[in-house]
Every structure is written in structure tokens, then in C-alpha cells.
Motif scaffolding. Structure first.
Motif, PDB file in Angstrom:
ATOM      1  N   LEU A 132       1.019  -1.176  -0.069  1.00 46.78           N
ATOM      2  CA  LEU A 132       0.153  -0.016   0.005  1.00 46.78           C
ATOM      3  C   LEU A 132       0.777   1.346   0.029  1.00 46.78           C
ATOM      4  O   LEU A 132       0.643   2.210  -0.759  1.00 46.78           O
ATOM      5  CB  LEU A 132      -0.873  -0.209   1.247  1.00 46.78           C
ATOM      6  CG  LEU A 132      -1.869   1.136   1.279  1.00 46.78           C
ATOM      7  CD1 LEU A 132      -2.686   1.555   0.269  1.00 46.78           C
ATOM      8  CD2 LEU A 132      -2.455   1.021   2.773  1.00 46.78           C
ATOM      9  N   VAL A 133       1.787   1.354   0.896  1.00 48.17           N
ATOM     10  CA  VAL A 133       2.870   2.475   0.764  1.00 48.17           C
ATOM     11  C   VAL A 133       3.422   2.598  -0.432  1.00 48.17           C
ATOM     12  O   VAL A 133       3.582   3.835  -0.962  1.00 48.17           O
ATOM     13  CB  VAL A 133       3.881   2.272   2.051  1.00 48.17           C
ATOM     14  CG1 VAL A 133       4.894   3.503   1.958  1.00 48.17           C
ATOM     15  CG2 VAL A 133       3.218   2.318   3.502  1.00 48.17           C
ATOM     16  N   LYS A 134       3.954   1.574  -0.913  1.00 52.30           N
ATOM     17  CA  LYS A 134       4.538   1.690  -2.288  1.00 52.30           C
ATOM     18  C   LYS A 134       3.393   2.257  -3.380  1.00 52.30           C
ATOM     19  O   LYS A 134       4.126   3.010  -4.262  1.00 52.30           O
ATOM     20  CB  LYS A 134       5.366   0.345  -2.703  1.00 52.30           C
ATOM     21  CG  LYS A 134       6.331   0.315  -4.086  1.00 52.30           C
ATOM     22  CD  LYS A 134       6.710  -0.907  -4.320  1.00 52.30           C
ATOM     23  CE  LYS A 134       7.652  -1.166  -5.529  1.00 52.30           C
ATOM     24  NZ  LYS A 134       8.041  -2.470  -6.021  1.00 52.30           N
ATOM     25  N   ALA A 135       2.466   1.693  -3.380  1.00 51.94           N
ATOM     26  CA  ALA A 135       1.405   2.228  -4.337  1.00 51.94           C
ATOM     27  C   ALA A 135       1.265   3.770  -4.238  1.00 51.94           C
ATOM     28  O   ALA A 135       1.012   4.345  -5.346  1.00 51.94           O
ATOM     29  CB  ALA A 135       0.316   1.381  -4.283  1.00 51.94           C
ATOM     30  N   VAL A 136       0.934   4.233  -2.951  1.00 52.70           N
ATOM     31  CA  VAL A 136       0.934   5.691  -2.908  1.00 52.70           C
ATOM     32  C   VAL A 136       2.147   6.470  -3.327  1.00 52.70           C
ATOM     33  O   VAL A 136       1.914   7.512  -3.868  1.00 52.70           O
ATOM     34  CB  VAL A 136       0.380   5.985  -1.281  1.00 52.70           C
ATOM     35  CG1 VAL A 136       0.392   7.317  -1.147  1.00 52.70           C
ATOM     36  CG2 VAL A 136      -0.727   5.368  -1.050  1.00 52.70           C
ATOM     37  N   LYS A 137       3.250   6.250  -3.012  1.00 56.73           N
ATOM     38  CA  LYS A 137       4.402   6.822  -3.456  1.00 56.73           C
ATOM     39  C   LYS A 137       4.434   6.855  -4.872  1.00 56.73           C
ATOM     40  O   LYS A 137       4.893   7.997  -5.536  1.00 56.73           O
ATOM     41  CB  LYS A 137       5.867   6.221  -2.598  1.00 56.73           C
ATOM     42  CG  LYS A 137       5.711   6.179  -1.370  1.00 56.73           C
ATOM     43  CD  LYS A 137       7.219   5.800  -0.777  1.00 56.73           C
ATOM     44  CE  LYS A 137       7.627   5.909   0.695  1.00 56.73           C
ATOM     45  NZ  LYS A 137       8.576   5.331   1.165  1.00 56.73           N
ATOM     46  N   SER A 138       4.148   5.549  -5.688  1.00 56.95           N
ATOM     47  CA  SER A 138       4.440   5.705  -7.059  1.00 56.95           C
ATOM     48  C   SER A 138       3.472   6.300  -7.769  1.00 56.95           C
ATOM     49  O   SER A 138       3.608   6.891  -8.827  1.00 56.95           O
ATOM     50  CB  SER A 138       4.206   4.023  -7.565  1.00 56.95           C
ATOM     51  OG  SER A 138       5.303   3.313  -6.919  1.00 56.95           O
ATOM     52  N   SER A 139       2.262   6.655  -6.899  1.00 55.23           N
ATOM     53  CA  SER A 139       1.163   7.397  -7.848  1.00 55.23           C
ATOM     54  C   SER A 139       1.522   8.924  -7.671  1.00 55.23           C
ATOM     55  O   SER A 139       0.730   9.829  -8.271  1.00 55.23           O
ATOM     56  CB  SER A 139      -0.117   6.974  -6.915  1.00 55.23           C
ATOM     57  OG  SER A 139      -0.220   7.691  -5.656  1.00 55.23           O
ATOM     58  N   ASN A 140       2.372   9.312  -6.931  1.00 51.10           N
ATOM     59  CA  ASN A 140       2.813  10.768  -6.755  1.00 51.10           C
ATOM     60  C   ASN A 140       4.190  11.239  -7.495  1.00 51.10           C
ATOM     61  O   ASN A 140       5.026  11.418  -6.760  1.00 51.10           O
ATOM     62  CB  ASN A 140       2.919  11.165  -5.343  1.00 51.10           C
ATOM     63  CG  ASN A 140       2.869  12.559  -5.066  1.00 51.10           C
ATOM     64  OD1 ASN A 140       2.584  13.491  -5.813  1.00 51.10           O
ATOM     65  ND2 ASN A 140       3.761  13.133  -3.879  1.00 51.10           N
ATOM     66  N   GLU A 141       4.010  10.998  -8.771  1.00 54.25           N
ATOM     67  CA  GLU A 141       5.128  11.546  -9.596  1.00 54.25           C
ATOM     68  C   GLU A 141       4.763  11.576 -11.100  1.00 54.25           C
ATOM     69  O   GLU A 141       3.645  11.321 -11.456  1.00 54.25           O
ATOM     70  CB  GLU A 141       6.299  10.332  -9.421  1.00 54.25           C
ATOM     71  CG  GLU A 141       5.541   8.790 -10.136  1.00 54.25           C
ATOM     72  CD  GLU A 141       6.799   8.000 -10.234  1.00 54.25           C
ATOM     73  OE1 GLU A 141       7.854   8.265  -9.644  1.00 54.25           O
ATOM     74  OE2 GLU A 141       6.693   6.775 -10.474  1.00 54.25           O
ATOM     75  N   ASP A 142       5.323  12.698 -11.645  1.00 54.86           N
ATOM     76  CA  ASP A 142       5.261  13.040 -12.975  1.00 54.86           C
ATOM     77  C   ASP A 142       6.498  12.004 -13.936  1.00 54.86           C
ATOM     78  O   ASP A 142       7.432  11.731 -13.223  1.00 54.86           O
ATOM     79  CB  ASP A 142       5.632  14.321 -13.430  1.00 54.86           C
ATOM     80  CG  ASP A 142       4.345  15.184 -13.071  1.00 54.86           C
ATOM     81  OD1 ASP A 142       3.492  14.665 -12.603  1.00 54.86           O
ATOM     82  OD2 ASP A 142       4.420  16.413 -13.550  1.00 54.86           O
ATOM     83  N   VAL A 143       6.008  11.558 -15.056  1.00 56.84           N
ATOM     84  CA  VAL A 143       6.661  10.764 -15.796  1.00 56.84           C
ATOM     85  C   VAL A 143       7.357  11.449 -17.219  1.00 56.84           C
ATOM     86  O   VAL A 143       6.354  12.039 -17.964  1.00 56.84           O
ATOM     87  CB  VAL A 143       6.175   9.482 -16.147  1.00 56.84           C
ATOM     88  CG1 VAL A 143       7.101   8.573 -17.050  1.00 56.84           C
ATOM     89  CG2 VAL A 143       5.841   8.541 -15.017  1.00 56.84           C
ATOM     90  N   GLY A 144       8.523  11.592 -17.396  1.00 49.05           N
ATOM     91  CA  GLY A 144       8.953  12.258 -18.670  1.00 49.05           C
ATOM     92  C   GLY A 144       9.062  11.307 -19.767  1.00 49.05           C
ATOM     93  O   GLY A 144       9.464  10.025 -19.641  1.00 49.05           O
ATOM     94  N   ALA A 145       8.781  11.947 -20.845  1.00 51.29           N
ATOM     95  CA  ALA A 145       8.835  10.815 -22.255  1.00 51.29           C
ATOM     96  C   ALA A 145       9.661  11.568 -23.152  1.00 51.29           C
ATOM     97  O   ALA A 145      10.363  12.554 -22.923  1.00 51.29           O
ATOM     98  CB  ALA A 145       7.332  10.585 -22.928  1.00 51.29           C
ATOM     99  N   GLN A 146       9.368  11.216 -24.453  1.00 48.93           N
ATOM    100  CA  GLN A 146      10.228  11.815 -25.629  1.00 48.93           C
ATOM    101  C   GLN A 146       9.466  13.134 -26.104  1.00 48.93           C
ATOM    102  O   GLN A 146       8.375  13.675 -25.285  1.00 48.93           O
ATOM    103  CB  GLN A 146      10.065  10.873 -26.742  1.00 48.93           C
ATOM    104  CG  GLN A 146      11.103   9.717 -26.432  1.00 48.93           C
ATOM    105  CD  GLN A 146      12.413  10.240 -26.476  1.00 48.93           C
ATOM    106  OE1 GLN A 146      12.932  11.255 -26.902  1.00 48.93           O
ATOM    107  NE2 GLN A 146      13.327   9.512 -25.663  1.00 48.93           N
ATOM    108  N   THR A 147       9.556  13.538 -27.329  1.00 45.15           N
ATOM    109  CA  THR A 147       9.096  14.736 -28.043  1.00 45.15           C
ATOM    110  C   THR A 147       8.534  14.334 -29.314  1.00 45.15           C
ATOM    111  O   THR A 147       9.087  13.353 -29.692  1.00 45.15           O
ATOM    112  CB  THR A 147      10.193  16.031 -28.190  1.00 45.15           C
ATOM    113  OG1 THR A 147      11.186  15.479 -29.149  1.00 45.15           O
ATOM    114  CG2 THR A 147      10.588  16.505 -26.706  1.00 45.15           C
ATOM    115  N   LEU A 148       7.481  14.981 -29.649  1.00 47.11           N
ATOM    116  CA  LEU A 148       6.824  14.930 -30.840  1.00 47.11           C
ATOM    117  C   LEU A 148       6.701  16.335 -31.622  1.00 47.11           C
ATOM    118  O   LEU A 148       6.829  17.071 -31.395  1.00 47.11           O
ATOM    119  CB  LEU A 148       5.345  14.624 -30.733  1.00 47.11           C
ATOM    120  CG  LEU A 148       5.053  13.131 -30.038  1.00 47.11           C
ATOM    121  CD1 LEU A 148       3.548  13.094 -29.924  1.00 47.11           C
ATOM    122  CD2 LEU A 148       5.662  11.902 -30.913  1.00 47.11           C
TER     123      LEU A 148
END
Length: 505
Positions: A224-240
Motif C-alpha cells: 500500500l505504501v509503495k502504491a501511494v508513493k508511486s502514484s505521486n510522480e510525473d513521468v517524462g517521455a520523448q518529444t513529438l
């Protein structure tokens, strides 16, 4: 050599007056009083109410939430103390282990420079061996200030147009405004090392887990703790690149509301997502706290402004007050149920300005009274008003020259240092009386002679006659204060400024 200098200034009065004007201007520029001449640039001596007799120390603070003092001592205080013992110039190390945090006080030798010691500590903390401290525990170095650094305390209060306390603000609201607006605004004032928040409630997201539901879904607390931590982040990707325009692609995931946490997915069973709200209740609430700030029986929210080491406390307080005026316009207001408007206001309840002004007022009063007494005594003794005015006029000049010396040798103006000036005024008056009385006697004797010497020669002869005795008497007083300069520790910090100002005067 002394007589040659006296003769030079007697024969070159313009040089003497120019040198006197230079010293007067320099003294006015460095005087700790709030003098705004408009044409002399101000660079005043640092002024405080009392001398700082604390040890040359730095503080390393480490948090480990929820741990007992014994765990803190065994796993943080002892390992850190052992590692920091190897820092050059360390005199002794003391530690204090309390519930949830550790404080380590590193005492350095008095000749170790303040910021040099901080850099050595940071080097040591950055090179600690892996595994020395528990995972996620990071020691931090305290603010670059001394025990006397707390110069300004304030509270946040709702007040009406007449300045009366209205209330209407809860402690969580006040603490959030303090932490995210007032604190940052005051921290930008010149000479401020830290603004510490006190009182109120720190708002946080709280997840109250239902253990029966966790057991029913076969989910552990770590998952549960890991799931909450993982849900609070932005993810970077490539550009189009579309139509010669480049677009950034990123995944937005920072938590912004209770619903974001409630809808965070923990796991999936039989093609069904199990979310946080299925096993727990999410709400906003206060973080645990260990103390409060009380003012006249009511709990309030406020802050403490800490001045940086070596900064002029009076100047820092002035900067803080100017910054308060600047940020006050951005403080919120609200209309209460009874129709009154409550404007949030920064209200000081400890301001060292008054103590500092009283310290300066002590010297100002002593100097004024001694000048008046000097004029009266000399008029009675030698019946010469011009002589009394001359001697009394030398006292402010001597005091201004002492301020110049204090600025050059970085001696702060406090009640002890200024007492040395007041004590030395008696010696300065004695010297002036001896010189003036001898000049008057020589002038009277020369007036009775048929052939008179030039005026400059009479003054030179009168001065040279007693100059050796005066220098000997003054040197005797100076030599008697030499043992004070050899004092170390708290005694030296307390009495050396007095000996310096007495000697310089």
C-alpha cells in the motif's frame, strides 16, 4: 618623537584641522547611532544589547521519526559523534538524543574560523561510510548563527481596521500561510540566517488503513505504501514534432487532492482494480507535534527570525521590518460571520531593537552628563570657560575615534564595550585638564614678562613639559589592562571588548 609630532601639528594647523575633520567624518560613518546625515555614507559598527559569550559551536540535527531516544542514541548519535571526532580543531562533542531526533553540538577551539568549521563538517557528512546510519536518515547542519541569533519573534493574528484582535482563523490556515508565504518572504531579508515556524498544525494527507480489508484482499502494508508513493510522480517521455513544432510528452501524476490518493491503484484481482479507497479512508489532518506557541493563554502561530553570524543585529531587524511592510500587502483577509473584516497581520512580540536602543542610550546619557559635569568642574577649578569648552569638545571626538577603531578591529558595540568608553572618559578629562591648565599657566607667566615668546612656542613649551608624564600615566593604565586581553573562553569574550574600548579611548 612625541615632541616632534606636537610641534608639527602646532606649526601646521591646517593639517591638524583636516585630520580632525577626517576622523570626525569617519567616526560619524561608523557610529552605531541612527544618524542620517545625508552626505556621509553609513557603515556602522555592529551593535547588540549584550556580548555573545557562547562557545564556538556548530549543530548537526538528524530526524528519525517515531524512534525512541535509545534507538536514536545507538544508531544515530553515537555513530555520528564517533565520525565527527576527526574534524580538525574540534574541542569536544556533545549529543542529545530525544524522541524522533538527535542533536549533536560540535565545540571548536576559539581560534577556528566560524565558516571554516562549517565547511569541514559538511565535508565529513558527505563522506560518511555507507551503512553508518539507517536508510533514509540524512543529518543536516544547523543555521549559521549563534545562541544570540534570535532577534525577532512574531505571531500571525487576524485584526480589524482598529487593530483589535478578531480571530476567525484556524491554526492550520495560519501555519500554512506562515510556512509558504511569510517564512520565505522574511528569509530573503538581508542578514537573516533562518526563519523558524512555531505553533499551529502542519497539514498533511492521512491514510487510515482498515486492517480487516487488507487481510481480505491479501495486501500487505508495504504494498500500500509503495502504491501511494508511486502514484505521486510525473513521468517524462520523448518529444513529438508536428508541423515543424516540437511538443513535449509527459505523464502527469502529482497528487493534488484527496481523490487522487483514493483512486490510486494498489493491485488488481480478477481484472478488478483495488484502489486505496477500497481499503482505507483518506483525509486531510494535522501532523503530530511536540509543542505549541502560547500567547496570553491562547495558542497562536508565529515564527522566529535568526540573524546570520557576524551580521549587525540592528541592521538585520531593520531589514526584517522593511520586508514585513513589503509582504503585508499580500496577506489574506476574510469576512467573519458577524460582518467584521479580519485582516491577517504580522504582530511582533519580541524585538531586540528596544534593548539595543537602551544600550546606546546608556552611553549617550553618560557622555552627556559627563560633558556637563566637566564644564562645571573646570569652570569652578580654573575659572576659564574657553578651557572647559575645549576639553569637553574633545570627548565626542575621542568617542568617535573609538568607534573607528572598533570597526577596524571588528569589535561589536554592546553594553560591556560601551561601558569601557564611559570609564575612559574620566582619564580623557584628566589629560585635558592637565594640558589646558599648564597652557594657561605658561600664558599667564609669559604675559607678565616684558619680552614675549610667539604664541606657538608658548603652547609647544607647555605641552612638551607635561607630555612625557601624561604618556607615562596613560601607558600605566593601558598596561594594567593587558591581563584582560589574555583571558580566554567566556570571560575573555565578556571583558576583552571593555579592555579594548578603554585602551582605545
Amino acid at each position: 618623537m612625541l615632541n616632534k609630532s606636537i610641534k608639527f601639528f602646532i606649526e601646521n594647523k591646517l593639517v591638524a584641522f583636516l585630520l580632525l575633520a577626517l576622523l570626525l567624518g569617519w567616526g560619524i560613518a561608523t557610529a552605531p547611532f541612527n544618524w542620517d546625515t545625508g552626505f556621509v555614507p553609513r557603515d556602522p559598527v555592529a551593535v547588540d544589547a549584550i556580548p555573545d559569550i557562547g562557545e564556538n559551536q556548530q549543530i548537526v540535527f538528524t530526524q528519525w521519526q517515531g524512534r525512541s531516544p535509545q534507538d536514536i542514541e545507538d544508531q544515530i548519535s553515537y555513530p555520528l559523534t564517533s565520525a565527527l571526532l576527526g574534524i580538525p580543531g574540534v574541542k569536544t562533542i556533545r549529543s542529545s538524543s530525544m524522541f524522533g531526533f538527535s542533536s549533536i553540538y560540535i565545540i571548536f577551539e576559539e581560534d577556528i574560523e566560524f565558516y571554516w568549521s562549517r565547511s569541514r563538517i559538511l565535508e565529513k557528512l558527505n563522506s560518511l561510510p555507507s551503512g553508518l546510519l539507517p536508510d533514509g536518515v540524512n543529518p543536516t547542519l544547523g543555521p549559521d548563527a549563534t545562541g544570540l541569533g534570535q532577534i525577532y519573534w512574531y505571531t500571525l493574528e487576524g485584526r480589524d481596521a482598529a487593530g483589535n484582535v478578531t480571530g476567525g482563523w484556524d491554526l492550520q490556515e495560519l501555519r500554512s500561510i506562515q510556512d509558504y508565504y511569510v517564512k520565505y518572504g522574511l528569509a530573503s531579508a538581508g542578514g537573516v540566517s533562518e526563519v523558524a515556524s512555531i505553533g499551529g498544525y502542519v497539514q498533511e494527507y492521512q491514510i487510515d488503513v482498515n486492517p480487516e480489508l487488507l487481510k481480505q484482499y491479501n495486501i500487505s502494508l508495504d504494498v500500500l505504501v509503495k502504491a501511494v508513493k508511486s502514484s505521486n510522480e510525473d513521468v517524462g517521455a520523448q518529444t513529438l514534432e508536428i508541423n515543424k513544432a516540437e511538443y513535449l510528452v509527459r505523464g502527469l501524476g502529482y497528487i493534488k487532492s484527496i481523490a487522487d490518493i483514493e483512486n490510486a491503484v494498489i493491485t488488481a484481482q480478477e481484472y478488478t482494480s483495488i484502489r486505496v479507497k477500497d481499503v482505507a479512508n483518506v483525509s486531510l489532518g494535522p501532523a503530530p507535534r511536540r509543542g505549541i506557541l502560547d500567547k496570553e493563554g491562547a495558542e497562536v502561530v508565529g515564527g522566529v527570525v535568526v540573524a546570520r553570524y557576524g551580521a549587525n543585529p540592528m541592521e538585520v531587524i531593520t531589514n526584517v521590518k522593511a520586508k514585513i511592510q513589503e509582504i503585508s500587502g499580500g496577506l489574506p483577509s476574510k469576512t467573519l460571520a458577524d460582518g467584521r473584516k479580519s485582516q491577517l497581520t504580522i504582530v511582533p512580540f519580541y524585538d531586540r531593537t528596544q534593548l539595543i536602543q537602551e544600550t546606546l542610550g546608556t552611553l549617550d546619557e553618560a557622555l552627556t552628563m559627563e560633558i556637563l559635569i566637566t564644564i562645571l568642574v573646570i569652570v569652578v577649578m580654573i575659572f576659564n570657560l574657553r578651557a572647559s569648552v575645549l576639553i569637553s569638545g574633545l570627548l565626542p571626538v575621542a568617542v568617535l575615534m573609538v568607534f573607528v577603531a572598533m570597526k577596524l578591529f571588528e569589535v561589536d558595540a554592546n553594553i560591556v564595550a560601551l561601558s569601557g568608553i564611559a570609564i575612559a572618559i574620566g582619564t580623557m578629562v584628566d589629560v585635558g585638564v592637565i594640558l589646558t591648565e599648564n597652557m594657561i599657566r605658561h600664558l599667564d607667566e609669559e604675559a607678565a614678562k616684558p619680552s614675549k615668546l610667539p604664541f606657538n612656542n608658548i603652547i609647544y613649551n607647555a605641552t612638551a613639559e607635561v607630555s612625557g608624564a601624561i604618556v607615562t600615566a596613560v601607558l600605566t593604565t593601558i598596561i594594567s589592562f593587558i591581563p584582560v586581553f589574555t583571558m580566554v573562553g567566556a570571560e575573555g569574550k565578556l571583558f576583552r571588548p571593555l579592555a579594548f574600548t578603554k585602551t582605545a579611548a
